[in-house]
Enzyme design. Sequence first.
Site, mmCIF file in Angstrom:
data_model
loop_
_atom_site.group_PDB
_atom_site.id
_atom_site.type_symbol
_atom_site.label_atom_id
_atom_site.label_comp_id
_atom_site.label_asym_id
_atom_site.label_seq_id
_atom_site.Cartn_x
_atom_site.Cartn_y
_atom_site.Cartn_z
ATOM 1 N N GLY A 1 1.845 -46.000 47.408
ATOM 2 C CA GLY A 1 2.569 -46.671 48.499
ATOM 3 C C GLY A 1 3.325 -45.673 49.363
ATOM 4 O O GLY A 1 3.797 -44.639 48.881
ATOM 5 N N ARG B 1 -4.804 -45.745 46.710
ATOM 6 C CA ARG B 1 -4.422 -45.980 45.320
ATOM 7 C C ARG B 1 -5.525 -45.669 44.303
ATOM 8 O O ARG B 1 -5.402 -46.031 43.140
ATOM 9 C CB ARG B 1 -3.964 -47.429 45.150
ATOM 10 C CG ARG B 1 -2.637 -47.760 45.836
ATOM 11 C CD ARG B 1 -2.012 -49.008 45.276
ATOM 12 N NE ARG B 1 -0.775 -49.362 45.947
ATOM 13 C CZ ARG B 1 0.418 -48.839 45.643
ATOM 14 N NH1 ARG B 1 0.522 -47.936 44.684
ATOM 15 N NH2 ARG B 1 1.497 -49.222 46.295
ATOM 16 N N ASP C 1 2.553 -42.614 37.931
ATOM 17 C CA ASP C 1 1.146 -42.595 37.508
ATOM 18 C C ASP C 1 0.400 -41.412 38.130
ATOM 19 O O ASP C 1 -0.362 -40.726 37.448
ATOM 20 C CB ASP C 1 0.436 -43.892 37.934
ATOM 21 C CG ASP C 1 0.755 -45.020 36.967
ATOM 22 O OD1 ASP C 1 1.265 -44.723 35.867
ATOM 23 O OD2 ASP C 1 0.515 -46.189 37.328
ATOM 24 N N LYS D 1 7.513 -39.057 44.434
ATOM 25 C CA LYS D 1 7.594 -40.032 45.532
ATOM 26 C C LYS D 1 7.653 -41.448 45.007
ATOM 27 O O LYS D 1 6.977 -41.760 44.036
ATOM 28 C CB LYS D 1 6.328 -39.873 46.395
ATOM 29 C CG LYS D 1 6.123 -40.929 47.418
ATOM 30 C CD LYS D 1 4.747 -41.609 47.326
ATOM 31 C CE LYS D 1 4.630 -42.578 46.202
ATOM 32 N NZ LYS D 1 3.496 -43.512 46.262
ATOM 33 N N THR D 2 8.414 -42.308 45.566
ATOM 34 C CA THR D 2 8.304 -43.769 45.500
ATOM 35 C C THR D 2 9.619 -44.394 45.965
ATOM 36 O O THR D 2 10.699 -43.970 45.541
ATOM 37 C CB THR D 2 7.923 -44.354 44.121
ATOM 38 O OG1 THR D 2 7.927 -45.773 44.247
ATOM 39 C CG2 THR D 2 8.837 -43.979 42.971
ATOM 40 N N ASP E 1 10.513 -47.131 45.040
ATOM 41 C CA ASP E 1 11.000 -47.964 43.931
ATOM 42 C C ASP E 1 12.123 -47.293 43.134
ATOM 43 O O ASP E 1 12.852 -47.962 42.410
ATOM 44 C CB ASP E 1 9.857 -48.292 42.965
ATOM 45 C CG ASP E 1 8.755 -49.088 43.638
ATOM 46 O OD1 ASP E 1 8.971 -49.571 44.756
ATOM 47 O OD2 ASP E 1 7.672 -49.221 43.040
HETATM 48 P P1 FBP Z 1 4.335 -46.808 44.752
HETATM 49 O O1 FBP Z 1 4.717 -47.175 43.354
HETATM 50 O O2 FBP Z 1 2.937 -46.366 44.889
HETATM 51 O O3 FBP Z 1 5.296 -45.833 45.359
HETATM 52 O O4 FBP Z 1 4.441 -48.146 45.648
HETATM 53 C C1 FBP Z 1 5.623 -48.865 45.736
HETATM 54 C C2 FBP Z 1 5.449 -50.226 46.350
HETATM 55 O O5 FBP Z 1 5.996 -50.242 47.645
HETATM 56 C C3 FBP Z 1 6.085 -51.302 45.477
HETATM 57 O O6 FBP Z 1 7.462 -51.445 45.740
HETATM 58 C C4 FBP Z 1 5.266 -52.526 45.841
HETATM 59 O O7 FBP Z 1 5.266 -53.471 44.800
HETATM 60 C C5 FBP Z 1 3.893 -51.956 46.049
HETATM 61 O O8 FBP Z 1 4.078 -50.620 46.455
HETATM 62 C C6 FBP Z 1 3.082 -52.698 47.071
HETATM 63 O O9 FBP Z 1 1.795 -52.194 47.057
HETATM 64 P P2 FBP Z 1 0.764 -52.246 48.255
HETATM 65 O O10 FBP Z 1 1.187 -51.229 49.244
HETATM 66 O O11 FBP Z 1 -0.525 -51.865 47.623
HETATM 67 O O12 FBP Z 1 0.814 -53.613 48.829
#
Ligand code: FBP
Length: 552
Positions: A81, A145, A176, A202-203, A205
Amino acid sequence: MKISPLQKARYEYKPKLPLMLRGGIAEISVSEGAETKSVADCEKIQALFPNTYGKKEITFKKGQNTSTAKKQVVGVILSGGQAPGGHNVICGLYDALKSTNPENVLYGFKNGPIGLIEDNYIIFDDEYIDQYRNTGGFDIIGSGRTKLETKEQFAIVAEVCKKHGITAIVIIGGDDSNTNAAVLAEYFAAKNTGVQVIGCPKTIDGDLKNEDIECSFGFDTATKTYSELIGNIGRDANSAKKYWHFVKVMGRSASHVALECALQTQPNLCLISEEVSAKKMSLSQIADYIADSVADRAAKGMNFGVAIIPEGVVEFVPEFSVLISEINELLAGSKADAFNALATWAEKYAFIEKGLTKASMDVFSILPQSIQQQLFLERDPHGNVQVSLIESEKLFSALVADKLAARKKEGTYKGKFSPLHHFLGYEGRCAFPSNFDADYCYSLGYNAFMLIQYGYNGYLSKISNLSKPASEWIAGGMPITKMMNIERRHGEDKPVIKKALVELDGKPFKFFEANRATWAVETSYVYPGAIQYYGPAEVCDITTRTLALEKE
Ligand code: FBP
């Protein structure tokens, strides 16, 4: 291409590096610390990573650069993400690489890890990179992803590296992706390819953190963006005095984003999934908890409020997670076709009633019909319910409405309850990085190149002391294996970086816990306003409340 005045001004922003990385490459020397051990399951992790386990923690300092002069050809990918600041990681990496040797080359593999498999890339130059300095998004090369995890994929990546003469790969990703970076590093070492792998944390979250990584990049900007909006919503609520706002925020399983937004805005309520799990709270208990605040405020004449809901909360409600697994079972394989062939919701409901245990049916039957149907519509590629797509903000407001209706009948509640719903997620992932994220990310990228230049493999770029001004930050690296333990994933024991959930005995949660009873009944909203990029440091350079409280 038309660019906004802010974007133009941000091109000129010079990200701040830690002092130890300033003054030119020739003055950066390395100091090796103690050998490391993984956080748990040491023997198993060591057996899985014989070539990269136990390496030393390292710190950069001012001094004579002693790295070997060789041409570096580096490949970089963005994984998962979007998170604000990703572009600056690449800019920092590029600047360090080019100022070390103008002959060095940086490849950007496109659309995430798949770019390495498909050999789909661009080669960065000044003109291209300059369009992305200090900007949000991952559009510089795109993200994706796809996971890099099998031996077959690693062999293809090794071939691609050989073809281009690549000496190192930088993986910008979450827990991951960095776990997979460690596995790839071990593979390269075992095969003597000479290719190094460096990760960057990165994230948005905020769940990739531990005693070495103080926070993942993007968390600062995303939570500031959401907090600005929640603050605005709070002010609207306090002006109109007629709506209860239920705001779901992203963050996957962990509630770091929700907690940080609550610390910044002081809403009437914020659920913390980790607490729901620890207290084994049922849906009904959570609804009562929210209804209490609605009723207490109504008794004081305030029929309005703000509640923050972390997106993963329903996974942590024990009865709900049992319901989800029973539904997954109920629709496994070809059973889904039989279900989908049923023409009406009444027929489907009867099918569900027959397939679920009584306990799960009791939970299912109290859900609003729209949520019941969502549980059967949204499936991931493995056929499982996608919990993050459940509109939990609507679920809780509907359950609270039922509770209040019952209280009204009993005569214990006399207020009005008009809920509105919001979901804040994608709005924050590509914002212009705050000065903190712009500086942190540039430093992570710059530092990643120093790790490459000094020959390290299987390390995470580490910048610490982050609650202090950037000049006092400490740059170095940590073997990824140090952050790993063994966890059960898809029925198998796997080495993974331990995911960080909100600690209920940590200072950020304790602060929230000590204040929330007041915030629930009073109107104590704080309005953080928009991220400021220009102005006094105490307005523009401050980081999160979470980090400040953790480092107090
Ligand atoms: P990462 O864990 O890859 O950093 O992504 C975070 C996130 O934004 C989460 O908060 C959310 O649940 C998810 O990605 C949404 O995924 P997508 O972009 O595939 O809709």
